[in-house]
Design a protein around this motif. Structure first.
Motif, PDB file in Angstrom:
ATOM      1  N   GLY A 118      32.134  48.888  32.873  1.00  0.00           N
ATOM      2  CA  GLY A 118      33.086  48.004  32.212  1.00  0.00           C
ATOM      3  C   GLY A 118      33.370  46.766  33.030  1.00  0.00           C
ATOM      4  N   ILE A 119      33.557  45.648  32.339  1.00  0.00           N
ATOM      5  CA  ILE A 119      33.997  44.398  32.963  1.00  0.00           C
ATOM      6  C   ILE A 119      35.231  43.914  32.209  1.00  0.00           C
ATOM      7  CG2 ILE A 119      33.461  41.987  33.474  1.00  0.00           C
ATOM      8  CD1 ILE A 119      30.566  42.716  33.770  1.00  0.00           C
ATOM      9  N   PHE A 120      36.304  43.696  32.941  1.00  0.00           N
ATOM     10  CA  PHE A 120      37.552  43.187  32.367  1.00  0.00           C
ATOM     11  C   PHE A 120      37.613  41.694  32.680  1.00  0.00           C
ATOM     12  CE2 PHE A 120      42.383  43.051  32.506  1.00  0.00           C
ATOM     13  CZ  PHE A 120      42.517  43.136  31.134  1.00  0.00           C
ATOM     14  N   ALA A 121      37.438  40.870  31.635  1.00  0.00           N
ATOM     15  CA  ALA A 121      37.328  39.421  31.815  1.00  0.00           C
ATOM     16  C   ALA A 121      38.551  38.720  31.232  1.00  0.00           C
ATOM     17  CB  ALA A 121      36.060  38.895  31.138  1.00  0.00           C
ATOM     18  N   ALA A 122      39.151  37.823  32.007  1.00  0.00           N
ATOM     19  CA  ALA A 122      40.337  37.108  31.541  1.00  0.00           C
ATOM     20  C   ALA A 122      40.492  35.831  32.346  1.00  0.00           C
ATOM     21  CB  ALA A 122      41.585  37.978  31.691  1.00  0.00           C
ATOM     22  N   GLN A 123      41.267  34.899  31.785  1.00  0.00           N
ATOM     23  CA  GLN A 123      41.565  33.668  32.520  1.00  0.00           C
ATOM     24  C   GLN A 123      42.490  33.942  33.707  1.00  0.00           C
ATOM     25  OE1 GLN A 123      42.463  31.572  28.532  1.00  0.00           O
ATOM     26  NE2 GLN A 123      42.026  29.900  29.940  1.00  0.00           N
ATOM     27  N   GLU A 124      43.298  34.970  33.555  1.00  0.00           N
ATOM     28  CA  GLU A 124      44.224  35.368  34.619  1.00  0.00           C
ATOM     29  C   GLU A 124      44.382  36.880  34.563  1.00  0.00           C
ATOM     30  OE1 GLU A 124      49.019  35.086  35.590  1.00  0.00           O
ATOM     31  OE2 GLU A 124      48.144  33.848  34.006  1.00  0.00           O
ATOM     32  N   ILE A 125      44.242  37.547  35.704  1.00  0.00           N
ATOM     33  CA  ILE A 125      44.371  39.005  35.761  1.00  0.00           C
ATOM     34  C   ILE A 125      45.534  39.353  36.687  1.00  0.00           C
ATOM     35  CG2 ILE A 125      43.252  41.180  36.381  1.00  0.00           C
ATOM     36  CD1 ILE A 125      40.572  39.898  35.743  1.00  0.00           C
ATOM     37  N   LYS A 126      46.500  40.083  36.146  1.00  0.00           N
ATOM     38  CA  LYS A 126      47.666  40.454  36.939  1.00  0.00           C
ATOM     39  C   LYS A 126      47.274  41.437  38.040  1.00  0.00           C
ATOM     40  CE  LYS A 126      50.979  39.692  33.195  1.00  0.00           C
ATOM     41  NZ  LYS A 126      52.042  40.287  32.340  1.00  0.00           N
ATOM     42  N   PRO A 127      47.962  41.365  39.188  1.00  0.00           N
ATOM     43  CA  PRO A 127      47.603  42.234  40.321  1.00  0.00           C
ATOM     44  C   PRO A 127      47.595  43.722  39.966  1.00  0.00           C
ATOM     45  CG  PRO A 127      49.142  40.532  41.031  1.00  0.00           C
ATOM     46  CD  PRO A 127      49.049  40.420  39.539  1.00  0.00           C
ATOM     47  N   GLN A 128      48.590  44.162  39.190  1.00  0.00           N
ATOM     48  CA  GLN A 128      48.646  45.583  38.829  1.00  0.00           C
ATOM     49  C   GLN A 128      47.437  45.984  37.990  1.00  0.00           C
ATOM     50  OE1 GLN A 128      50.945  43.277  38.278  1.00  0.00           O
ATOM     51  NE2 GLN A 128      53.034  44.030  38.593  1.00  0.00           N
ATOM     52  N   ALA A 129      47.017  45.082  37.091  1.00  0.00           N
ATOM     53  CA  ALA A 129      45.850  45.364  36.254  1.00  0.00           C
ATOM     54  C   ALA A 129      44.586  45.426  37.102  1.00  0.00           C
ATOM     55  CB  ALA A 129      45.714  44.298  35.171  1.00  0.00           C
ATOM     56  N   ARG A 130      44.479  44.564  38.083  1.00  0.00           N
ATOM     57  CA  ARG A 130      43.304  44.556  38.962  1.00  0.00           C
ATOM     58  C   ARG A 130      43.229  45.859  39.767  1.00  0.00           C
ATOM     59  NH1 ARG A 130      39.907  40.658  40.807  1.00  0.00           N
ATOM     60  NH2 ARG A 130      41.151  39.012  39.804  1.00  0.00           N
ATOM     61  N   VAL A 131      44.379  46.323  40.264  1.00  0.00           N
ATOM     62  CA  VAL A 131      44.406  47.566  41.037  1.00  0.00           C
ATOM     63  C   VAL A 131      43.974  48.740  40.158  1.00  0.00           C
ATOM     64  CG1 VAL A 131      45.911  49.232  42.190  1.00  0.00           C
ATOM     65  CG2 VAL A 131      46.148  46.795  42.682  1.00  0.00           C
ATOM     66  N   LEU A 132      44.508  48.803  38.923  1.00  0.00           N
ATOM     67  CA  LEU A 132      44.169  49.894  38.013  1.00  0.00           C
ATOM     68  C   LEU A 132      42.687  49.852  37.647  1.00  0.00           C
ATOM     69  CD1 LEU A 132      45.103  52.293  36.302  1.00  0.00           C
ATOM     70  CD2 LEU A 132      45.658  50.677  34.470  1.00  0.00           C
ATOM     71  N   ALA A 133      42.172  48.649  37.363  1.00  0.00           N
ATOM     72  CA  ALA A 133      40.761  48.503  36.999  1.00  0.00           C
ATOM     73  C   ALA A 133      39.856  48.951  38.153  1.00  0.00           C
ATOM     74  CB  ALA A 133      40.463  47.054  36.621  1.00  0.00           C
ATOM     75  N   THR A 134      40.188  48.529  39.366  1.00  0.00           N
ATOM     76  CA  THR A 134      39.391  48.915  40.530  1.00  0.00           C
ATOM     77  C   THR A 134      39.397  50.420  40.723  1.00  0.00           C
ATOM     78  OG1 THR A 134      39.894  46.790  41.603  1.00  0.00           O
ATOM     79  CG2 THR A 134      39.111  48.581  43.015  1.00  0.00           C
ATOM     80  N   ASP A 135      40.560  51.023  40.528  1.00  0.00           N
ATOM     81  CA  ASP A 135      40.684  52.475  40.672  1.00  0.00           C
ATOM     82  C   ASP A 135      39.813  53.213  39.667  1.00  0.00           C
ATOM     83  OD1 ASP A 135      42.174  54.889  41.771  1.00  0.00           O
ATOM     84  OD2 ASP A 135      42.718  55.040  39.654  1.00  0.00           O
ATOM     85  N   ARG A 136      39.584  52.610  38.494  1.00  0.00           N
ATOM     86  CA  ARG A 136      38.795  53.256  37.446  1.00  0.00           C
ATOM     87  C   ARG A 136      37.345  52.785  37.430  1.00  0.00           C
ATOM     88  NH1 ARG A 136      43.173  53.626  32.424  1.00  0.00           N
ATOM     89  NH2 ARG A 136      44.630  54.963  33.547  1.00  0.00           N
ATOM     90  N   GLY A 137      36.954  52.027  38.445  1.00  0.00           N
ATOM     91  CA  GLY A 137      35.567  51.587  38.545  1.00  0.00           C
ATOM     92  C   GLY A 137      35.201  50.466  37.601  1.00  0.00           C
ATOM     93  N   ILE A 138      36.206  49.730  37.127  1.00  0.00           N
ATOM     94  CA  ILE A 138      35.988  48.609  36.208  1.00  0.00           C
ATOM     95  C   ILE A 138      36.000  47.304  37.006  1.00  0.00           C
ATOM     96  CG2 ILE A 138      36.978  47.316  34.281  1.00  0.00           C
ATOM     97  CD1 ILE A 138      38.127  49.984  33.261  1.00  0.00           C
ATOM     98  N   ALA A 139      34.985  46.485  36.811  1.00  0.00           N
ATOM     99  CA  ALA A 139      34.911  45.196  37.497  1.00  0.00           C
ATOM    100  C   ALA A 139      35.831  44.191  36.819  1.00  0.00           C
ATOM    101  CB  ALA A 139      33.475  44.679  37.500  1.00  0.00           C
ATOM    102  N   CYS A 140      36.393  43.287  37.607  1.00  0.00           N
ATOM    103  CA  CYS A 140      37.256  42.220  37.077  1.00  0.00           C
ATOM    104  C   CYS A 140      36.561  40.879  37.230  1.00  0.00           C
ATOM    105  CB  CYS A 140      38.594  42.191  37.814  1.00  0.00           C
ATOM    106  SG  CYS A 140      39.643  43.622  37.484  1.00  0.00           S
TER     107      CYS A 140
END
Length: 228
Positions: free
Chosen positions: A187-209
């Motif tokens: 998975g890749i989570f793509a956005a113009q701005e990614i909140k820190p909490q979302a980045r931490v959760l994505a990283t924990d689940r193996g999702i690239a930002c």
């Protein structure tokens, strides 16, 4: 969808434990296999939930009280719901949802990334936009340089809800043998701005930002590169 309004007590056991004492709440049992617990406050977020797919077993405890046990076939998580009094219990067929109609900027951002998927990761190519799943369409389904499938969720502003949404998509896509035969769907989570909490959760689940420069994708020059 099944909607139940009841006085209930809820205990969750899994990666952590959580307890909701006896109170009146709304229980949602959705066709996708998810179970959500809502109160009359807290905005749109559930107090507790079990992600699909999960199994709901209705029974009676040793004390003679109605008890639901919700379990996941993929994890050891358990949601135990003790119902003291059921005030409302109905079923509703909502039919097929057409999906979220996104605003112009987000839709255009998705279109631009579909035209230039390699801006998210080297060697990434588009397979299809709005790839259908049982719980809604994935914004972009791509393939990386090794031939592995990659699901891309596109947002203007990336928050935890977007990561949760992509997580649910990945759970379904990884059960599709046509997509996961060569390896796990990433998975890749793509956005113009990614909140820190979302980045931490994505990283924990193996999702690239991936933070996306909308203007650069549109072919606009960067003012910081100008001499005058």
């Amino acid at each position: 969808m099944r909607l139940v309004v009841a006085r209930c007590q809820i205990d969750y056991a899994g990666r952590l434990t959580a307890h909701l004492p006896m109170a009146t709440r709304v229980l949602m049992i959705k066709a996708d296999g998810s179970v959500l617990v809502h109160s009359d406050g807290g905005s749109y977020k559930p107090l507790n939930w079990m992600s699909p797919p999960c199994k709901l077993r209705e029974g009676v405890s040793d004390e003679g009280v109605v008890e639901w046990t919700v379990t996941s076939p993929k994890t050891d998580d358990t949601l135990r719901i003790v119902l003291e009094e059921v005030l409302h219990d109905t079923f509703h067929d909502l039919g097929v949802d057409p999906g979220l109609q996104k605003d112009g900027v987000e839709k255009h951002l998705q279109e631009l990334l579909a035209d230039h998927p390699a801006t998210l990761a080297d060697g990434l190519t588009l397979v299809r936009r709005e790839y259908p799943t049982a719980i809604g369409p994935v914004d972009l389904l791509c393939r990386d340089a090794d031939g592995l499938s990659v699901a891309v969720e596109v947002k203007r502003r990336g928050d935890i809800d977007g990561v949760e949404q992509l997580t649910r998509y990945l759970e379904l896509l990884n059960r599709d043998p046509l997509l996961s035969s060569k390896g796990q769907v990433r998975g890749i989570f793509a956005a113009q701005e990614i909140k820190p909490q979302a980045r931490v959760l994505a990283t924990d689940r193996g999702i690239a930002c991936a933070v996306v420069d909308y203007d650069a994708l549109r072919g606009l020059d960067d003012p910081s590169h100008r001499l005058f």
